[in-house]
Write a protein that holds these residues in place. Sequence first.
Motif, PDB file in Angstrom:
ATOM      1  N   GLN A   6      -6.585  31.457  -3.591  1.00 15.93           N
ATOM      2  CA  GLN A   6      -5.866  32.892  -3.322  1.00 15.93           C
ATOM      3  C   GLN A   6      -5.564  33.495  -4.664  1.00 15.93           C
ATOM      4  N   SER A   9      -8.931  34.367  -6.731  1.00 16.55           N
ATOM      5  CA  SER A   9      -9.451  35.478  -6.208  1.00 16.55           C
ATOM      6  C   SER A   9      -8.536  36.830  -6.550  1.00 16.55           C
ATOM      7  N   GLU A  13     -10.592  39.500  -8.730  1.00 23.03           N
ATOM      8  CA  GLU A  13     -10.238  41.028  -8.235  1.00 23.03           C
ATOM      9  C   GLU A  13     -10.054  42.012  -9.171  1.00 23.03           C
ATOM     10  N   TYR A 110     -14.473  29.346  -7.302  1.00 22.22           N
ATOM     11  CA  TYR A 110     -13.402  29.182  -8.116  1.00 22.22           C
ATOM     12  C   TYR A 110     -13.624  29.660  -9.470  1.00 22.22           C
ATOM     13  N   GLU A 112     -16.382  31.895 -11.519  1.00 26.63           N
ATOM     14  CA  GLU A 112     -17.744  32.650 -11.308  1.00 26.63           C
ATOM     15  C   GLU A 112     -18.587  32.438 -12.598  1.00 26.63           C
TER      16      GLU A 112
END
Length: 117
Positions: A6, A9, A13, A110, A112
Amino acid sequence: NLVMAQSRSKLMEGSITGSLNAITRANELIKSAQSDTVNNADRLNMAKELEGLLNSMMSYVNTRDANGDYIFSGTNTKAQAFAEINGHYSYLGSNDQGVIHVSPSMPVVYNENGQYV
């Protein structure tokens, strides 16, 4: 692993959102610079802003986590994702995604691959 996923992420983002905002602004500046209504001084200021946007983009694509790992370098997390080399920008990470498992049957990206992003 779920908490780590989380957090990662949110970090991804934020970097992607920042990058998209910089690209949008760069596009606006380029269109404005093509207008007959701006002068050379205006274009110089636009060029300076574009340079700042490029620096911001490089910062976004080379985001690191709290451990110092590059989040867009695929599985090669210790390598800077993108770098300027002889006036060209190159991807230096791996072409793979790093994953962690938040449950035995649920892998989550996890790290990219920056070329993919």
